[in-house]
Motif scaffolding. Structure first.
Motif, short mmCIF file in Angstrom:
data_model
loop_
_atom_site.label_atom_id
_atom_site.label_comp_id
_atom_site.label_asym_id
_atom_site.label_seq_id
_atom_site.Cartn_x
_atom_site.Cartn_y
_atom_site.Cartn_z
N VAL A 1 1.61 9.25 -6.08
CA VAL A 1 2.00 10.82 -5.95
C VAL A 1 2.89 11.09 -6.90
O VAL A 1 2.80 12.14 -7.51
N ALA A 2 3.86 10.29 -6.99
CA ALA A 2 4.88 10.57 -8.26
C ALA A 2 4.32 10.65 -9.50
O ALA A 2 4.64 11.61 -10.15
N ALA A 3 3.36 9.67 -9.86
CA ALA A 3 2.68 9.82 -11.26
C ALA A 3 2.04 11.16 -11.19
O ALA A 3 1.95 11.77 -12.31
N CYS A 4 1.21 11.18 -10.24
CA CYS A 4 0.25 12.43 -10.21
C CYS A 4 1.29 13.76 -10.33
O CYS A 4 0.88 14.84 -10.99
N GLY B 1 -2.46 20.34 -8.51
CA GLY B 1 -2.12 19.03 -8.04
C GLY B 1 -1.34 19.14 -6.82
O GLY B 1 -1.65 19.94 -5.99
N PRO B 2 -0.22 18.52 -6.72
CA PRO B 2 0.65 18.26 -5.68
C PRO B 2 1.61 19.52 -5.46
O PRO B 2 2.19 19.89 -4.24
N ALA C 1 0.81 -1.27 -0.03
CA ALA C 1 0.01 0.05 0.04
C ALA C 1 0.80 1.27 0.05
O ALA C 1 0.55 2.07 -0.70
N LEU C 2 2.02 1.34 0.77
CA LEU C 2 2.98 2.38 0.97
C LEU C 2 3.48 2.54 -0.68
O LEU C 2 3.60 3.73 -1.05
#
Length: 119
Positions: free
Chosen positions: A88-91, A116-117, A80-81
């Protein structure tokens, strides 16, 4: 179920790397980049770290010590981590779009990303 435990992490990383390579095709042209000497030092350090993690010769001592026992709950928590981190990296990569770079660069028509982030 053993096949899932054996192949889950390599398949997740390969899928992520495939996405990363496809996304790299949409990058804008670079106007100015960091010096080659700085980039070489950073890439050499990253290669060294990957070798420490991946090569079995370095699996001795503190690098070979398993900190937690191996059971299903810990496996799925780690899975899951991993999926969360790769997501998060792909986003971040999607929101940067053509402005992404593996080095410090100034792209053509450069702008600050605020979605986004990066909000």
């Amino acid at each position: 179920m053993d096949i899932v435990y054996h192949w889950f992490f390599p398949v997740a990383w390969l899928g992520f790397w495939g996405f990363w390579l496809i996304a790299a095709r949409r990058v804008r042209k670079t106007r100015r980049a960091e010096p080659q000497s700085t980039r070489f030092a950073r890439v050499a350090f990253n290669c060294f770290v990957c070798a420490l993690i991946a090569l079995p010769q370095f699996g001795h001592g503190i690098l070979g010590r398993q900190l937690l026992g191996a059971d299903k709950d810990r496996f799925w928590a780690g899975a899951a981590l991993l999926i969360l981190g790769l997501g998060v990296a792909a986003c971040a990569r999607v929101h940067l779009g053509g402005y992404w770079s593996g080095t410090i660069t100034l792209k053509e028509e450069h702008r600050v990303i605020r979605t986004g982030p990066y909000r």
